[in-house]
Design a protein around this motif. Structure first.
Motif, PDB file in Angstrom:
ATOM      1  N   SER A  34      64.746  55.399  28.060  1.00 42.81           N
ATOM      2  CA  SER A  34      65.971  56.157  28.345  1.00 42.81           C
ATOM      3  C   SER A  34      66.436  55.982  29.793  1.00 42.81           C
ATOM      4  CB  SER A  34      65.727  57.644  28.081  1.00 42.81           C
ATOM      5  OG  SER A  34      64.755  58.133  28.992  1.00 42.81           O
ATOM      6  N   ASP A  35      65.672  55.238  30.590  1.00 40.67           N
ATOM      7  CA  ASP A  35      65.909  55.166  32.035  1.00 40.67           C
ATOM      8  C   ASP A  35      67.105  54.264  32.339  1.00 40.67           C
ATOM      9  OD1 ASP A  35      65.773  54.870  34.776  1.00 40.67           O
ATOM     10  OD2 ASP A  35      63.601  54.653  34.811  1.00 40.67           O
ATOM     11  N   ARG A  36      68.074  54.788  33.116  1.00 41.15           N
ATOM     12  CA  ARG A  36      69.229  53.972  33.508  1.00 41.15           C
ATOM     13  C   ARG A  36      69.151  53.551  34.978  1.00 41.15           C
ATOM     14  NH1 ARG A  36      74.373  56.871  32.469  1.00 41.15           N
ATOM     15  NH2 ARG A  36      73.172  58.800  32.629  1.00 41.15           N
ATOM     16  N   ASN A  37      67.981  53.734  35.576  1.00 41.41           N
ATOM     17  CA  ASN A  37      67.750  53.285  36.960  1.00 41.41           C
ATOM     18  C   ASN A  37      68.769  53.851  37.949  1.00 41.41           C
ATOM     19  OD1 ASN A  37      65.369  51.671  36.805  1.00 41.41           O
ATOM     20  ND2 ASN A  37      66.533  50.109  35.707  1.00 41.41           N
ATOM     21  N   LEU A  38      69.114  55.125  37.780  1.00 43.00           N
ATOM     22  CA  LEU A  38      70.102  55.742  38.677  1.00 43.00           C
ATOM     23  C   LEU A  38      69.517  56.066  40.051  1.00 43.00           C
ATOM     24  CD1 LEU A  38      71.766  58.210  36.137  1.00 43.00           C
ATOM     25  CD2 LEU A  38      72.647  55.998  36.917  1.00 43.00           C
ATOM     26  N   TYR A  39      68.207  56.067  40.142  1.00 48.65           N
ATOM     27  CA  TYR A  39      67.517  56.537  41.343  1.00 48.65           C
ATOM     28  C   TYR A  39      67.047  55.400  42.247  1.00 48.65           C
ATOM     29  CZ  TYR A  39      63.896  55.192  38.132  1.00 48.65           C
ATOM     30  OH  TYR A  39      63.135  54.468  37.241  1.00 48.65           O
ATOM     31  N   ARG A  40      67.331  54.169  41.873  1.00 51.10           N
ATOM     32  CA  ARG A  40      66.893  53.035  42.701  1.00 51.10           C
ATOM     33  C   ARG A  40      67.946  51.935  42.617  1.00 51.10           C
ATOM     34  NH1 ARG A  40      61.633  50.640  39.337  1.00 51.10           N
ATOM     35  NH2 ARG A  40      62.748  50.162  37.418  1.00 51.10           N
ATOM     36  N   THR A  41      67.897  51.049  43.586  1.00 51.45           N
ATOM     37  CA  THR A  41      68.942  50.034  43.661  1.00 51.45           C
ATOM     38  C   THR A  41      68.487  48.732  43.012  1.00 51.45           C
ATOM     39  OG1 THR A  41      68.133  49.198  45.772  1.00 51.45           O
ATOM     40  CG2 THR A  41      69.755  50.986  45.858  1.00 51.45           C
ATOM     41  N   LYS A  42      69.462  47.939  42.634  1.00 54.98           N
ATOM     42  CA  LYS A  42      69.163  46.606  42.104  1.00 54.98           C
ATOM     43  C   LYS A  42      68.431  45.777  43.157  1.00 54.98           C
ATOM     44  CE  LYS A  42      72.554  45.490  38.508  1.00 54.98           C
ATOM     45  NZ  LYS A  42      73.602  46.534  38.529  1.00 54.98           N
TER      46      LYS A  42
END
Lengths: 340, 340
Positions: free
Chosen positions: A266-274
C-alpha cells in the motif's frame, strides 16, 4: 578453500580488504547464491502479486539481502533464528526451500505452514527458523526464552533474532536486551535499520543516532555496520555469534541498510524522495559485491552469471511447484488450533 | 466428574490451595527437568502470595528464576522456551498484569501451533492470581479470564479447591498447549484434601459439586465455592440446587451443563468477571442454541460482576461481585417466581 587475493592475475592490484579476504570462494558462492535467491524470490513474489496470483500483502526486503545473508552465513544448521514481517531473506538465508516458501505464499497445503501462515508467518522449525512474525518486536522476547532454553539444556546453539529499527522503540526490545544481558544468554540481536518504521524516519523516532548506541544501556557490545556490504556484515556477525556460543552473552548488531521497495503493497513512498531511493540503489549489495569480486579476480563474470542464473532457475521451479500445489481443504479449517 | 481421591489416608491429608500448587510444582520439577518456574519475586521472596515458598531453596536459581519486572518480556520468554523443548511455568504476580503481556500470549503463544501448520507446540503454563476481595482496588482485583477464553489456541482453567489447584496444574504442565490458570487470591489459604501422589484433573471436565433437581447453578473458582454454600442454605428452604464447578472455561464442558439443565429446567450462572459480554453470555447463548433450551421453565439468570472498576472501599468492593446471599436470592427468585 583458501583464497589468495590477487593471485589469479599478474596485474598488481590493491590487496583485498580483510573482511573479503576472510571469506573463501565456497562461502562467497553460497552467499551470492542466497542473495540472488532472495532477490529473485521477492521479485517473483511481487510480480505474482501484480498478476493477482497472491492475495493479502507482503513486505519485501529487496536491497537488504546482504544483511540477511551476511549475519547468518556463519550460523550452524541447528542454530535458531527468529525473523520479522520482512522475513523472506532470513528464511532463505537460513536454508529454507524456496519452493515450500512459495507454496506458503500461495496459501497451499504443502507450504511450510500448510497455507495457514502466509508470508508473515513462514517458519521452518526443522531448519532452525522459529518463524517470521507479524508483530513488530514480537520475536525479541521469544528469543530470550530460546536463549534460556539453550542454556538450560546445555546446548551450544545460538539464537539470532532479527528486527527492524522501528522495533527498537517497543518496550519488548528493551525488556529483552536487558534480560539477555543479565542472564548472559546466547543471542545475537540483529537490527536491520532500513531507516524507516513504515513511514517514520528513525531520525525522528529515536533520540540517539545509532540503534547500536542503545547497547550501552544493557552493558553489551553494540556494533553498527554497513548492512549493504556483505563481507563487512559477516565480519561483524561472526564474533557476535562466537561470543554467544562461548557463553559470553548477547550482542546488538545494527545493519544499516535500506528497503528499495515500499513498506508493503500500500506504500506510495510519500515520505522519501526518488533521489534517496536512487542513492541507495547505487549501493546495491549484490552488484557491489560482484564488482569487488571481479576486480580482485576472485570470480569471473561468467561464473557470477552462472550463480545468478542457477538461483533464477530455482525460483522459477519454486513458483511452478507453488502453482501446482493443492489448496487446503476447508473441511480441515479448525485443524491444529490445539496440539494433541 | 471430580477425580477420585487416591487412598483413604490421602483423602484425610489437607493442604491449602497455595500449598497444593507448590506441591504440584515441586513434583513436576522433580519428574521433568524441562519444567521450571519463573516470574517476579518467585525466588527468595517465595512469590507475592507465597505460592512458590521454599521452591527456590529446593530447586535452585536455575529452576526457580526471579525475573525483572518485564511482563511482556517474560511472557515471550515462556513462548521461546516452550517452542524449543522446555516446559515453562510463568507466574504473573497479579492477573491484572497480564494486560502488559497480552501481545505474547494472544498473538504468539495462542497462534504459533496453528500459524506454523502444526509444526511447533507451545507447552507453557501461566499462573495468574486474580479476583477481588483483598482491598487491592481496581488494578489488582480483576477477573479477566473471559478475555482469554475468547482466544482460539489458549486453554483457560480456574480451580476452586486445593485438590483441583494441584491436579489442574499438573494437567496444564502435561498439556502441549498454552494453559492459563486463573488462581483466586481469596482461595490461597483455603484448605482441603489433596492426595500426595501426583494426579491430573483433566482440563475441560466440569465437576458436579452437588446433585439437585430444582435448578442448576454454574460457577467456577470462588463462585463455585459460594454456589455450593448457597445450595446448602437453599436446601433448608426445600430448594434442591445442582452445583456445577466449571473448572475449565476453555475448553468448556457444555455437555455437563446441558445435561443438568435438561434435568432441573432452570439455570443460574454465577461469575466474578464483569457481567456483560462475559462467561454467562456465552453459556446462555449455548443453551439457547441447543435442545436444552426446550427444557427451560424459567429465563436463564446471570449473576456477574457489577459494570464498574473494582472499588477500594470494602463495602463497595463486596457489592461489586456476587456474594453467597446474592446467589441464594437469585436461586430463590428463579425457582419460586420463575424470573431472573
Amino acid at each position: 578453500m583458501a583464497s589468495l587475493p590477487g593471485s589469479r592475475t599478474a596485474d598488481a592490484q590493491a590487496p583485498e580488504r580483510a573482511e573479503l579476504a576472510a571469506l573463501g570462494d565456497d562461502a562467497l558462492r553460497v552467499a551470492l547464491s542466497r542473495m540472488h535467491l532472495i532477490r529473485k524470490f521477492e521479485e517473483t513474489a511481487e510480480a505474482s502479486y501484480m498478476r493477482g496470483l497472491i492475495h493479502g500483502t507482503m513486505h519485501l526486503s529487496i536491497g537488504q539481502e546482504a544483511s540477511a545473508v551476511g549475519t547468518t552465513l556463519k550460523l550452524e544448521r541447528d542454530d535458531y533464528i527468529l525473523s520479522t514481517h520482512r522475513g523472506h531473506g532470513h528464511c532463505i538465508a537460513k536454508g529454507a526451500d524456496p519452493a515450500r516458501m512459495f507454496a506458503e505464499f500461495f496459501g497451499k497445503e504443502n507450504g511450510y505452514c500448510r497455507g495457514r501462515g502466509g508470508s508473515m508467518h513462514i517458519a521452518d522449525v526443522e531448519g532452525g527458523n522459529l518463524g517470521a512474525n507479524g508483530i513488530v518486536a514480537g520475536g525479541l522476547p521469544i528469543a530470550v526464552g530460546v536463549g534460556m532454553s539453550i542454556k538450560a539444556q546445555k546446548q551450544h546453539r545460538v539464537c539470532m533474532v532479527f528486527f527492524g529499527d522501528g522495533a527498537t522503540n517497543e518496550g519488548a526490545f528493551h525488556e529483552s536486551l536487558n534480560m539477555a544481558s543479565i542472564w548472559r544468554l546466547p543471542i545475537v540481536f540483529v537490527c536491520e535499520n532500513n531507516k524507516y518504521g513504515m513511514s517514520m524516519d528513525i531520525a525522528r523516532a529515536m533520540a540517539v543516532p545509532n540503534v547500536a548506541d542503545r547497547a550501552s544501556s544493557y552493558a553489551i557490545p553494540g556494533i553498527a555496520v554497513d548492512g549493504n556490504d556483505l563481507p563487512a556484515v559477516v565480519a561483524a556477525a561472526e564474533p557476535a555469534i562466537d561470543l554467544a556460543r562461548r557463553g559470553g552473552g548477547p550482542t546488538l548488531l545494527e545493519c544499516k541498510t535500506y528497503r528499495l521497495r515500499g513498506h508493503s503493497k500500500s506504500d506510495r513512498n510519500l515520505y522519501r524522495t526518488k533521489e534517496e531511493i536512487e542513492t541507495w540503489r547505487d549501493k546495491d549489495a549484490i552488484r557491489r559485491l560482484e564488482h569487488e569480486l571481479v576486480a580482485h579476480n576472485r570470480f569471473a563474470e561468467t561464473e557470477l552469471r552462472a550463480i545468478e542464473e542457477a538461483a533464477h532457475k530455482t525460483i522459477e521451479q519454486a513458483l511452478e511447484f507453488a502453482k501446482a500445489s493443492p489448496d487446503p481443504d476447508p473441511a480441515q479449517l479448525t485443524r491444529d488450533v490445539y496440539a494433541d | 466428574m471430580p477425580t477420585e481421591l487416591a487412598t483413604p489416608e490421602a483423602a484425610t491429608r489437607e493442604l491449602s490451595y497455595a500449598e497444593a500448587i507448590r506441591e504440584g510444582l515441586a513434583q513436576a520439577m522433580q519428574a521433568d527437568e524441562r519444567v521450571f518456574l519463573f516470574g517476579e519475586d518467585v525466588g527468595v521472596y517465595g512469590g507475592a502470595f507465597g505460592v512458590s515458598g521454599d521452591l527456590f531453596h529446593r530447586f535452585g536459581p536455575e529452576r526457580v528464576i526471579d525475573t525483572p519486572i518485564s511482563e511482556l518480556g517474560i511472557a515471550g520468554a515462556a513462548v521461546g522456551a516452550a517452542i524449543t523443548g522446555m516446559k515453562p511455568v510463568l507466574e504473573l504476580q497479579f492477573s491484572d498484569f497480564v494486560t502488559l503481556a497480552m501481545e505474547q500470549i494472544v498473538n504468539q503463544a495462542a497462534k504459533i501451533h496453528f500459524m506454523f501448520g502444526g509444526k511447533a507446540t507451545v507447552p507453557m503454563v501461566v499462573r495468574l492470581p486474580g479476583g477481588s476481595g483483598t482491598g487491592a482496588a481496581a488494578q489488582h482485583s480483576q477477573s479477566l479470564e473471559a478475555w482469554f477464553a475468547h482466544v482460539p489456541g489458549l486453554k483457560v482453567v480456574q480451580p476452586s479447591t486445593p485438590h483441583d489447584a494441584k491436579g489442574l496444574l499438573l494437567a496444564a504442565i502435561d498439556d502441549p498447549n498454552p494453559v492459563l490458570i486463573f488462581e483466586h487470591k481469596l482461595l490461597y489459604k483455603t484448605r482441603g484434601p489433596v492426595p500426595e501422589d501426583p494426579y491430573r484433573v483433566p482440563i475441560g471436565n466440569a465437576a458436579v459439586r452437588r446433585v439437585g433437581r430444582d435448578l442448576t447453578i454454574v460457577g467456577s473458582s470462588i463462585m463455585a465455592i459460594r454456589a455450593a454454600a448457597a445450595a446448602a442454605r437453599l436446601a433448608a428452604e426445600d430448594i434442591d440446587a445442582e452445583v456445577i464447578d466449571l473448572r475449565s472455561l476453555r475448553p468448556l464442558d457444555f455437555a455437563t451443563i446441558a445435561a443438568s439443565v435438561r434435568k432441573t429446567h432452570r439455570l443460574l450462572i454465577v461469575y466474578e468477571g464483569v457481567k456483560i459480554m462475559g462467561i454467562g453470555a456465552e453459556i446462555s447463548a449455548m443453551i439457547a442454541e441447543s435442545d436444552a433450551f426446550d427444557f427451560l421453565d424459567a429465563p436463564i439468570a446471570r449473576l456477574g460482576g457489577a459494570d464498574v472498576p473494582l472499588p477500594y472501599n470494602p463495602v463497595l468492593e463486596k457489592a461489586a461481585v456476587p456474594q453467597e446471599d446474592d446467589i441464594v436470592a437469585a436461586a430463590r427468585r428463579l425457582v419460586r417466581e420463575g424470573r431472573a
